[in-house]
Motif scaffolding. Structure first.
Motif, PDB file in Angstrom:
ATOM      1  N   PHE A 174       0.825  -1.213   0.000  1.00 60.83           N
ATOM      2  CA  PHE A 174       0.000   0.000   0.000  1.00 60.83           C
ATOM      3  C   PHE A 174       0.851   1.252   0.000  1.00 60.83           C
ATOM      4  O   PHE A 174       0.521   2.237  -0.664  1.00 60.83           O
ATOM      5  N   LEU A 175       1.956   1.243   0.748  1.00 66.07           N
ATOM      6  CA  LEU A 175       2.833   2.412   0.762  1.00 66.07           C
ATOM      7  C   LEU A 175       3.314   2.739  -0.652  1.00 66.07           C
ATOM      8  O   LEU A 175       3.465   3.915  -1.012  1.00 66.07           O
ATOM      9  N   VAL A 176       3.554   1.708  -1.440  1.00 59.19           N
ATOM     10  CA  VAL A 176       4.006   1.924  -2.821  1.00 59.19           C
ATOM     11  C   VAL A 176       2.829   2.247  -3.726  1.00 59.19           C
ATOM     12  O   VAL A 176       2.873   3.192  -4.530  1.00 59.19           O
ATOM     13  N   ALA A 177       1.746   1.484  -3.593  1.00 56.80           N
ATOM     14  CA  ALA A 177       0.624   1.610  -4.523  1.00 56.80           C
ATOM     15  C   ALA A 177      -0.196   2.869  -4.305  1.00 56.80           C
ATOM     16  O   ALA A 177      -0.812   3.369  -5.255  1.00 56.80           O
ATOM     17  N   SER A 178      -0.225   3.399  -3.084  1.00 53.48           N
ATOM     18  CA  SER A 178      -1.037   4.584  -2.829  1.00 53.48           C
ATOM     19  C   SER A 178      -0.569   5.768  -3.669  1.00 53.48           C
ATOM     20  O   SER A 178      -1.378   6.478  -4.285  1.00 53.48           O
ATOM     21  N   LEU A 186       0.947   7.412 -16.082  1.00 53.44           N
ATOM     22  CA  LEU A 186       1.361   6.051 -15.760  1.00 53.44           C
ATOM     23  C   LEU A 186       2.863   6.081 -15.486  1.00 53.44           C
ATOM     24  O   LEU A 186       3.676   6.033 -16.401  1.00 53.44           O
ATOM     25  N   ASN A 187       3.206   6.175 -14.207  1.00 47.58           N
ATOM     26  CA  ASN A 187       4.587   6.430 -13.807  1.00 47.58           C
ATOM     27  C   ASN A 187       5.351   5.124 -13.570  1.00 47.58           C
ATOM     28  O   ASN A 187       5.317   4.555 -12.467  1.00 47.58           O
ATOM     29  N   GLY A 244      12.905  -1.979  -5.847  1.00 45.61           N
ATOM     30  CA  GLY A 244      11.803  -1.129  -6.286  1.00 45.61           C
ATOM     31  C   GLY A 244      11.076  -1.699  -7.479  1.00 45.61           C
ATOM     32  O   GLY A 244       9.841  -1.644  -7.559  1.00 45.61           O
ATOM     33  N   THR A 245      11.817  -2.291  -8.411  1.00 45.99           N
ATOM     34  CA  THR A 245      11.193  -2.869  -9.603  1.00 45.99           C
ATOM     35  C   THR A 245      10.298  -4.036  -9.235  1.00 45.99           C
ATOM     36  O   THR A 245       9.184  -4.180  -9.768  1.00 45.99           O
ATOM     37  N   GLY A 246      10.765  -4.891  -8.309  1.00 46.63           N
ATOM     38  CA  GLY A 246       9.964  -6.033  -7.896  1.00 46.63           C
ATOM     39  C   GLY A 246       8.680  -5.611  -7.200  1.00 46.63           C
ATOM     40  O   GLY A 246       7.603  -6.170  -7.464  1.00 46.63           O
ATOM     41  N   LEU A 247       8.764  -4.629  -6.321  1.00 48.14           N
ATOM     42  CA  LEU A 247       7.577  -4.165  -5.610  1.00 48.14           C
ATOM     43  C   LEU A 247       6.636  -3.404  -6.529  1.00 48.14           C
ATOM     44  O   LEU A 247       5.418  -3.399  -6.310  1.00 48.14           O
ATOM     45  N   PHE A 267       1.275  -2.229  -9.121  1.00 49.85           N
ATOM     46  CA  PHE A 267       0.361  -2.092 -10.260  1.00 49.85           C
ATOM     47  C   PHE A 267      -0.826  -3.039 -10.117  1.00 49.85           C
ATOM     48  O   PHE A 267      -1.968  -2.671 -10.422  1.00 49.85           O
ATOM     49  N   VAL A 268      -0.570  -4.256  -9.652  1.00 49.64           N
ATOM     50  CA  VAL A 268      -1.660  -5.212  -9.427  1.00 49.64           C
ATOM     51  C   VAL A 268      -2.647  -4.647  -8.411  1.00 49.64           C
ATOM     52  O   VAL A 268      -3.871  -4.713  -8.589  1.00 49.64           O
ATOM     53  N   VAL A 269      -2.127  -4.077  -7.337  1.00 49.59           N
ATOM     54  CA  VAL A 269      -2.964  -3.501  -6.288  1.00 49.59           C
ATOM     55  C   VAL A 269      -3.791  -2.333  -6.828  1.00 49.59           C
ATOM     56  O   VAL A 269      -4.991  -2.222  -6.539  1.00 49.59           O
TER      57      VAL A 269
END
Length: 288
Positions: free
Chosen positions: A19-23, A35-36, A219-222, A227-229
């Motif tokens: 969530f920290l990444v996807a938010s 689309l970053n 970062g790439t893996g997360l 994006f899925v989230v």
């Protein structure tokens, strides 16, 4: 019972990290229609800045995390000003440019600090465990959950209760009308990009707690799961991203434990496919 509790807490911690990444990714795409693909690079910058501050500069953890988050936020501001802003009306070029940054930053980090993972400095307070319903759970899982909860509350308050939040919401609906009223929507969008970058950098700064190390490809893996989230939660919905993050984290952890190793990732893809078949717009499909 203790295994279920441990898997649940670990899944919630992983979901909080997602969530920290996807938010931030959801905000930037949902509000700005950008689309970053460099979002994972901002996470890596925050992670390495935090690691450097703690391991190399000798900062205490409680100062290293704000430092890493600040560095990642500054990188997001520079990215938006020099790269994204000139390309607002050219979405294809945006994708190419952000993909390039997303590939260049890990390569730069690898060139400076090498490809090997670096142990992440953790304070003794956060390296211990708590006993919960018979399970021994690492403390850092609860730290991630608390950070994600505070971020969700802060983002909802920003969008609903602040002037810039209202400007952003109005600008998404009708940018031309808001601009005609004499309001500079671009400043508000720049603020959103900075907030999204700060969330990603915070994810990188705290991600080291979960994984115990940092590496250039983290970062790439997360970003893939982020994006899925975002898709599962509904484009532009912060609340939807929070719910989807919990679902993805829990499914991944339970599937990895009760099935063969690696099937957790496949389970997430299956979950995404089923959800899109039932609800093509995601869990919410709205800005909230």
């Amino acid at each position: 019972m203790d295994t279920i509790v441990l898997l649940s807490c670990t899944g919630l911690g992983l979901g909080a990290l997602y969530f920290l990444v996807a938010s931030g990714l959801s905000l930037i795409f949902g509000l700005m229609d950008v689309l970053n693909f460099a979002h994972g690079a901002l996470l890596s910058i925050g992670a390495y800045a935090t690691w450097w501050a703690g391991a190399e500069a000798g900062f205490p953890f409680w100062l290293a995390v704000p430092f890493g988050t600040l560095v990642g936020t500054a990188a997001a501001v520079l990215l938006e000003f020099f790269l994204i802003r000139p390309l607002y009306s050219r979405p294809r070029d945006q994708i190419l440019a952000t993909v390039g940054v997303g590939l260049a930053v890990p390569a730069l980090l690898m060139g400076v600090w090498g490809a090997d993972a670096r142990p992440f400095p953790q304070p003794a307070l956060l390296s211990g465990t708590w006993h919960l319903l018979g399970a021994t759970v690492p403390v850092n899982r609860f730290v991630l959950v608390a950070a994600a909860g505070l971020l969700l509350l802060a983002l909802r308050l920003f969008l609903a209760r602040t002037r810039y939040g209202l400007i952003v919401r109005a600008g998404v609906e009708d940018r031309a009308m808001v601009t005609a009223l004499g309001i500079d929507v671009r400043k508000a969008f720049s603020l959103v990009f900075a907030i999204g970058g700060a969330a990603a950098a915070l994810g990188g700064a705290l991600g080291g707690l979960y994984f115990g190390s940092v590496n250039p490809g983290q970062g790439t893996g997360l970003l893939i799961f982020a994006f899925v989230v975002v898709v599962m939660g509904g484009m532009g919905s912060v609340t939807g991203a929070a719910v989807a993050s919990v679902c993805v984290g829990l499914v991944q952890q339970f599937a990895n434990y009760y099935t063969a190793a690696g099937l957790g990732d496949l389970s997430v893809v299956v979950l995404l496919a089923v959800l899109l078949l039932v609800r093509p717009r995601g869990l919410t499909g709205r800005l909230a």
